[in-house]
Design a protein around this motif. Structure first.
Motif, PDB file in Angstrom:
ATOM      1  N   GLN A 158       0.874  -1.169   0.000  1.00  0.00           N
ATOM      2  CA  GLN A 158       0.000   0.000   0.000  1.00  0.00           C
ATOM      3  C   GLN A 158       0.913   1.220   0.000  1.00  0.00           C
ATOM      4  O   GLN A 158       1.721   1.399   0.925  1.00  0.00           O
ATOM      5  N   VAL A 160       1.481   5.244   0.058  1.00  0.00           N
ATOM      6  CA  VAL A 160       0.891   6.529   0.424  1.00  0.00           C
ATOM      7  C   VAL A 160       1.786   7.635  -0.124  1.00  0.00           C
ATOM      8  O   VAL A 160       2.975   7.721   0.230  1.00  0.00           O
ATOM      9  N   ASP A 162       2.369  11.448  -0.175  1.00  0.00           N
ATOM     10  CA  ASP A 162       2.046  12.715   0.487  1.00  0.00           C
ATOM     11  C   ASP A 162       2.530  13.854  -0.406  1.00  0.00           C
ATOM     12  O   ASP A 162       3.732  14.052  -0.587  1.00  0.00           O
ATOM     13  N   GLY A 196      -2.558  -0.654  -3.608  1.00  0.00           N
ATOM     14  CA  GLY A 196      -3.189   0.664  -3.622  1.00  0.00           C
ATOM     15  C   GLY A 196      -2.153   1.771  -3.676  1.00  0.00           C
ATOM     16  O   GLY A 196      -1.049   1.630  -3.136  1.00  0.00           O
ATOM     17  N   HIS A 198      -2.247   5.714  -2.776  1.00  0.00           N
ATOM     18  CA  HIS A 198      -3.120   6.681  -2.109  1.00  0.00           C
ATOM     19  C   HIS A 198      -2.470   8.066  -2.114  1.00  0.00           C
ATOM     20  O   HIS A 198      -1.376   8.249  -1.568  1.00  0.00           O
ATOM     21  N   ILE A 200      -2.485  11.901  -0.929  1.00  0.00           N
ATOM     22  CA  ILE A 200      -3.018  12.758   0.128  1.00  0.00           C
ATOM     23  C   ILE A 200      -2.371  14.138   0.058  1.00  0.00           C
ATOM     24  O   ILE A 200      -1.284  14.307  -0.506  1.00  0.00           O
ATOM     25  N   ARG A 224      -5.872   1.186  -9.071  1.00  0.00           N
ATOM     26  CA  ARG A 224      -5.403   1.229  -7.693  1.00  0.00           C
ATOM     27  C   ARG A 224      -5.112   2.649  -7.219  1.00  0.00           C
ATOM     28  O   ARG A 224      -4.702   2.861  -6.091  1.00  0.00           O
ATOM     29  N   ILE A 226      -6.066   6.127  -5.794  1.00  0.00           N
ATOM     30  CA  ILE A 226      -7.155   6.667  -4.979  1.00  0.00           C
ATOM     31  C   ILE A 226      -6.738   8.045  -4.469  1.00  0.00           C
ATOM     32  O   ILE A 226      -5.676   8.197  -3.857  1.00  0.00           O
ATOM     33  N   HIS A 228      -7.463  11.069  -1.920  1.00  0.00           N
ATOM     34  CA  HIS A 228      -8.117  11.277  -0.633  1.00  0.00           C
ATOM     35  C   HIS A 228      -8.174  12.770  -0.317  1.00  0.00           C
ATOM     36  O   HIS A 228      -7.145  13.455  -0.284  1.00  0.00           O
ATOM     37  N   SER A 233     -10.313   9.819   5.077  1.00  0.00           N
ATOM     38  CA  SER A 233     -10.600   8.968   3.920  1.00  0.00           C
ATOM     39  C   SER A 233      -9.525   7.901   3.755  1.00  0.00           C
ATOM     40  O   SER A 233      -9.818   6.739   3.444  1.00  0.00           O
ATOM     41  N   LEU A 234      -8.268   8.271   3.981  1.00  0.00           N
ATOM     42  CA  LEU A 234      -7.163   7.308   3.898  1.00  0.00           C
ATOM     43  C   LEU A 234      -7.305   6.208   4.945  1.00  0.00           C
ATOM     44  O   LEU A 234      -7.000   5.037   4.677  1.00  0.00           O
ATOM     45  N   TYR A 237      -8.579   2.684   4.405  1.00  0.00           N
ATOM     46  CA  TYR A 237      -7.712   1.689   3.775  1.00  0.00           C
ATOM     47  C   TYR A 237      -6.519   1.355   4.678  1.00  0.00           C
ATOM     48  O   TYR A 237      -6.093   0.201   4.742  1.00  0.00           O
TER      49      TYR A 237
END
Length: 613
Positions: A158, A160, A162, A196, A198, A200, A224, A226, A228, A233-234, A237
């Motif tokens: 996963q 993330v 930023d 995923g 993600h 942000i 995959r 997404i 946020h 929202s994050l 997941y």
């Protein structure tokens, strides 16, 4: 005895249930892959047990997929050494590493869960470090995980991202060629299981870039992605406790995580040096040689249609009854170009046209398609009388009507289409650059009212106009088109609507399905950030098209390619006024109303999709 790590009971269960791992078969599977590698004359690859096991797990124990990924892994590394092979650890590398731009967090989501990767580029000084420097750090850490992290290949990743402090100016430092290489690497070569991606804390002004990047990514990776709008929202997941302390979680702090990876990174210094000896030698490959263009080029944007051209059709072609061709005569100037540049031979025209008629009649799955001799000669000219090219492009042209309905379906000349015409989105100038030169087409999508119409309706009108000019004016097939894209009225909404995916689709149609010779594409009156984006787009174009793609800072720059007098009165030229031109084209479109309405019933019934053409 295998030299591999033992995994936890939880991971063992997940490996069995999700990736088809059978403990008693691991030794045999690794042995089969190792034996296959040794038999590949072009491939020099690692054969460590743990390395091969990571690929098997990442490919869910499909032996053929594992072989393909290992081959692609080393092929892409060899084709892009600036990212994948330049792994020396020096002071600059360590200074960037200590900033923690790419960090696998210390704990996975659970004992058998995903590893969490944290990507932070906003705090990086791009005057010191390049996007390429960042990618090299990412690749090295991923290489280490091949040997160190079972969760990555069994549980997945996963990621993330930023984007705080990541300005549009910084994002534009990432050229699309680099991004495309990385995404293709993950799609075709890397054994990592991406669960995923993600995003942000993204600035609103970067939404266009995000949409653009998403549009050029493989479908599997795109799914995959997404976005946020909040950390809450994050958390749906990745629960907050699984994030670092700086994000309110309990998964270590960034400083300790950086120190952990810095220590591991330095332990792998000799590994990176030894890794340089692995790769491929294309001269020794059995089968077609793989090149930079075939792996990373845009030819996939409009894939070749495979047509079963059987012996029966060949016999029919050779023994057909000859028919007299009905085509317009060219002017003396255009005739000279057709002979000198397009390989036209007046004595062979009838044979060429009849051959294409029979080719179309013999295509499998083809509905009754009525095409004129004039249409075929125009197609032949635009393909420089190369039969092989015509037989690729013509089926694509027919198929587009069915598989690309957003542009080629429902081409109705109705009140809405006339309103789009009157808004001056497209301006086909009446006179070519010279008696023997290209036709000029000006577009300004900023004039399109997005509250009433979507971007594809504007593009649809463009292709309808080009088709009419192709049918009526021999300059289009002999001398080609010069396109001028005026971005003077382009809003941010227009930029979001017209992303790189849309532009790439248009270029794909022009290259591989439409019989138009593109002599030049000229961008004018663009805001600075659009210039940057167009520069990135130009980078991913094939070399031939790239040479014809120009971004002009001033109109004077444009005049070096298109003298001012050949522009319309609105640009202080002498080539008609928009008012007169659009009145003429309103009449012309209405004249072709039945043509477009009737035209859509033709095409192929071959089972295919837009990704295939």
């Amino acid at each position: 005895m295998l030299n591999i790590r033992n995994i936890s009971p939880e991971l063992e269960i997940k490996a069995r249930d999700e990736i088809n791992e059978v403990q008693t078969r691991i030794t045999e599977d690794i042995s089969q892959i190792r034996d296959w590698i040794k038999k590949q004359p072009h491939l020099t690859a690692r054969i460590d047990d743990q390395f091969l096991l990571s690929f098997l797990r990442g490919c869910k124990y499909s032996l053929e997929k594992t072989k393909s990924k290992i081959d692609s892994y080393y092929t892409i590394r060899s084709l892009s050494p600036e990212i994948f092979l330049n792994k020396q650890i020096n002071e600059k590398t360590m200074n960037l590493f200590k900033l923690g731009p790419f960090l696998p967090l210390l704990k996975p989501l659970s004992t058998d869960g995903c590893r969490i990767h944290l990507v932070r580029y906003g705090h990086i000084d791009f005057d010191i470090f390049s996007a390429e420097d960042l990618m090299k750090i990412n690749v090295r850490i991923l290489d280490i995980q091949l040997f160190e992290d079972d969760n990555v290949f069994i549980g997945g990743i996963q990621c993330v991202v930023d984007m705080s402090s990541l300005s549009l100016k910084k994002i534009l430092k990432f050229d699309f060629v680099l991004i495309k290489k990385i995404t293709i690497f993950f799609e075709k070569a890397a054994p990592y299981r991406i669960k995923g991606i993600h995003l942000i804390n993204f600035p609103k002004e970067c939404l266009y870039i995000i949409n653009t990047l998403s549009s050029i990514m493989p479908k599997k990776i795109k799914k995959r992605f997404i976005l946020h709008s909040s950390l809450e929202s994050l958390y749906e997941y990745i629960p907050m406790k699984n994030l670092p302390q700086e994000y309110g979680g309990e998964n270590g702090n960034l400083e300790d995580t950086i120190l952990y990876w810095e220590k591991l990174f330095l332990q792998y210094e000799k590994f990176f040096e030894q890794d340089l000896k692995y790769g491929v030698n294309e001269k020794l490959r059995v089968g077609p040689i793989v090149s930079l263009e075939s792996v990373f080029g845009l030819e996939g944007s409009f894939r070749k249609l495979e047509v079963d051209y059987n012996y029966k059709n060949e016999w029919c072609l050779r023994n057909c009854t000859k028919m007299a061709a009905k085509v317009r005569s060219l002017s003396a100037e255009l005739q000279e170009i057709a002979i000198s540049e397009l390989n036209e031979d007046e004595q062979k025209i009838e044979d060429e046209i009849n051959a294409i008629h029979h080719f179309v009649a013999g295509l499998p799955g083809m509905t009754k398609y009525q095409i004129s001799d004039q249409f075929i000669i125009s197609f032949l000219r635009s393909c420089k009388f190369n039969n092989r090219t015509v037989k690729k492009k013509l089926p694509n042209f027919m198929t587009m009507r069915k598989v690309c309905p957003d542009i080629f379906a429902n081409r109705m000349v109705n009140e809405e289409m006339i309103e789009i015409l009157k808004s001056s989105v497209h301006l086909p100038l009446p006179n070519p650059l010279d008696t023997n030169s290209s036709l000029i087409q000006i577009s300004n999508y900023g004039n399109l009212n997005l509250k009433q119409y979507n971007i594809y309706e504007g593009i649809k009108l463009l292709f309808m106009m080009l088709e009419i000019r192709f049918l009526e004016d021999d300059h289009s097939s002999v001398a080609g088109f010069t396109f001028i894209e005026d971005f003077s009225h382009l809003s941010f909404s227009h930029m979001i609507a017209m992303n790189i995916g849309v532009l790439t689709k248009i270029m794909g149609y022009l290259r591989s399905g439409l019989p138009y010779r593109v002599k030049g594409i000229h961008i004018i009156n663009a805001p600075w950030f659009v210039n940057g984006i167009m520069g990135l787009f130009r980078d991913i174009l094939p070399l031939k098209m790239k040479r014809r793609f120009f971004i002009h800072k001033t109109l004077n720059d444009l005049y070096e390619h298109v003298p001012q007098k050949y522009l319309s009165k609105e640009y202080d030229g002498e080539n008609g006024s928009s008012e007169d031109i659009l009145k003429l084209w309103e009449t012309k479109l209405l004249k072709y109303k039945n043509y477009f309405q009737y035209d859509f019933q033709f095409g192929t019934e071959v089972e295919t999709s837009e990704k295939d053409v």
